[in-house]
Design a protein around this motif. Structure first.
Motif, PDB file in Angstrom:
ATOM      1  N   GLU A  21      43.241  16.390   3.978  1.00  0.00           N
ATOM      2  CA  GLU A  21      44.206  15.709   5.323  1.00  0.00           C
ATOM      3  C   GLU A  21      43.219  14.614   6.442  1.00  0.00           C
ATOM      4  O   GLU A  21      42.205  15.709   6.203  1.00  0.00           O
ATOM      5  N   ALA A  22      44.050  13.720   6.560  1.00  0.00           N
ATOM      6  CA  ALA A  22      42.135  13.003   7.929  1.00  0.00           C
ATOM      7  C   ALA A  22      41.794  13.872   8.726  1.00  0.00           C
ATOM      8  O   ALA A  22      43.143  14.570   9.640  1.00  0.00           O
ATOM      9  N   GLY A  23      40.793  13.850   8.632  1.00  0.00           N
ATOM     10  CA  GLY A  23      40.528  14.804   9.610  1.00  0.00           C
ATOM     11  C   GLY A  23      39.757  15.564  10.031  1.00  0.00           C
ATOM     12  O   GLY A  23      38.873  15.536  10.484  1.00  0.00           O
ATOM     13  N   LYS A  24      40.302  16.680   8.542  1.00  0.00           N
ATOM     14  CA  LYS A  24      40.258  18.046   8.804  1.00  0.00           C
ATOM     15  C   LYS A  24      38.659  18.436   8.050  1.00  0.00           C
ATOM     16  O   LYS A  24      38.595  19.944   7.854  1.00  0.00           O
ATOM     17  N   ASN A  25      38.967  16.980   6.750  1.00  0.00           N
ATOM     18  CA  ASN A  25      37.671  18.276   5.637  1.00  0.00           C
ATOM     19  C   ASN A  25      36.304  16.720   5.839  1.00  0.00           C
ATOM     20  O   ASN A  25      36.630  15.783   6.168  1.00  0.00           O
ATOM     21  N   LEU A  26      35.257  17.023   4.909  1.00  0.00           N
ATOM     22  CA  LEU A  26      34.403  16.785   5.118  1.00  0.00           C
ATOM     23  C   LEU A  26      34.287  15.323   3.948  1.00  0.00           C
ATOM     24  O   LEU A  26      34.492  16.246   2.323  1.00  0.00           O
ATOM     25  N   MET A  27      34.357  14.350   3.603  1.00  0.00           N
ATOM     26  CA  MET A  27      34.203  13.554   2.521  1.00  0.00           C
ATOM     27  C   MET A  27      33.770  12.125   2.380  1.00  0.00           C
ATOM     28  O   MET A  27      33.574  11.582   3.337  1.00  0.00           O
ATOM     29  N   PHE A  28      31.970  12.305   1.708  1.00  0.00           N
ATOM     30  CA  PHE A  28      31.196  11.455   2.171  1.00  0.00           C
ATOM     31  C   PHE A  28      30.474  11.279   0.400  1.00  0.00           C
ATOM     32  O   PHE A  28      31.012  12.171  -0.600  1.00  0.00           O
ATOM     33  N   LEU A  87      34.353  18.805   0.093  1.00  0.00           N
ATOM     34  CA  LEU A  87      34.634  19.639   0.755  1.00  0.00           C
ATOM     35  C   LEU A  87      36.306  20.532   2.053  1.00  0.00           C
ATOM     36  O   LEU A  87      35.801  19.696   2.815  1.00  0.00           O
ATOM     37  N   ASN A  88      36.408  21.299   1.594  1.00  0.00           N
ATOM     38  CA  ASN A  88      38.090  21.812   2.292  1.00  0.00           C
ATOM     39  C   ASN A  88      37.276  22.204   3.821  1.00  0.00           C
ATOM     40  O   ASN A  88      36.395  23.524   3.440  1.00  0.00           O
ATOM     41  N   VAL A  89      37.008  21.615   4.602  1.00  0.00           N
ATOM     42  CA  VAL A  89      36.583  22.925   6.017  1.00  0.00           C
ATOM     43  C   VAL A  89      37.617  23.220   6.656  1.00  0.00           C
ATOM     44  O   VAL A  89      38.074  24.126   6.976  1.00  0.00           O
TER      45      VAL A  89
END
Length: 242
Positions: free
Chosen positions: A50-57, A131-133
């Motif tokens: 979901e956009a803006g909710k997790n850490l994707m880098f 990472l699901n945050v």
């Protein structure tokens, strides 16, 4: 440390690979996005978020001064860096599901995709992390969870990102100092279902039982079969069933 923030991108790994092919990139350059439309995982799997909710880098790591003969040590080091970050947040029941999924209890909260750049020798690597945050809904994904689902706490994404990068730097220093046994032993101590009776599926779809005993320096998993034979399996050859 250079951080490139994007609102949306198909894949941070793909973006960073393209950047590296066109220009000189500083060590520990980070590309992070709020929305990753075509995130990639191991074996061509897709990472949805979901956009803006997790850490994707993704992180660019220069390895030109390293003597990393076996690339899987990078995967082990990154897994441990993320694990240390999550331990500091008091996330319970942490383990590493071979080769580098991070679990809390038996639910996946983080995936890692490492793509090495080889020019005569291993020159650099691109480390992709999902990472699901703060996401709470994982419709159709019974084995997925997030930090907020587990603890009820709403997390600051930038803070977690900075902590992960600092821990990656610590483990990178260990690899540079050739502390390979320390990294491998630490990684193996967190292996999901190590020394527990487990069920696996081979490439032909057949089920069999065994005990995970560890990994090789090449990244193959070591499984003790029922006849007391220790066998090595590659990622394409075996699936650990929950």
């Amino acid at each position: 440390m250079t951080i490139i923030k994007l609102n949306a991108i198909d894949s941070t790994n793909s973006f960073l690979k393209d950047l590296v092919s066109k220009q000189i990139v500083d060590d520990y350059t980070v590309v992070v996005t709020k929305n990753q439309t075509h995130g990639r995982g191991q074996m061509g799997s897709v990472w949805n978020s979901e956009a803006g909710k997790n850490l994707m880098f993704s992180v660019f790591k220069d390895l030109s001064s390293y003597n990393v003969t076996y690339p899987f040590y990078i995967s082990m080091a990154v897994s441990l860096a993320i694990l240390d970050t999550l331990k500091a947040l008091n996330i319970p029941g942490l383990s590493i599901k071979w080769p580098n999924d991070i679990l809390s209890a038996n639910q996946k909260i983080c995936g890692i995709l490492i793509e090495n750049v080889i020019k005569h020798r291993m020159n650099s690597t691109i480390i992709g992390v999902g990472l699901n945050v703060n996401q709470l809904n994982f419709a159709g994904l019974s084995k997925a969870s997030s930090l907020k689902s587990i603890t009820g706490v709403h997390y600051n994404l930038d803070e977690i990102l900075n902590n992960i990068i600092e821990n990656i730097k610590c483990y990178a220093k260990m690899l540079q100092d050739e502390e390979f046994d320390v990294v491998k032993n630490n990684y193996e101590s967190y292996l999901f279902r190590k020394n527990k009776p487990s069920t696996f599926k081979n490439i032909e779809g057949e089920l069999f039982s065994g005990f995970i005993k560890g990994v090789t320096k090449y990244g193959k998993i070591l499984v003790m079969l029922e006849d007391e034979v220790l066998k090595k399996f590659d990622l394409k050859e075996i699936t650990l069933l929950y």
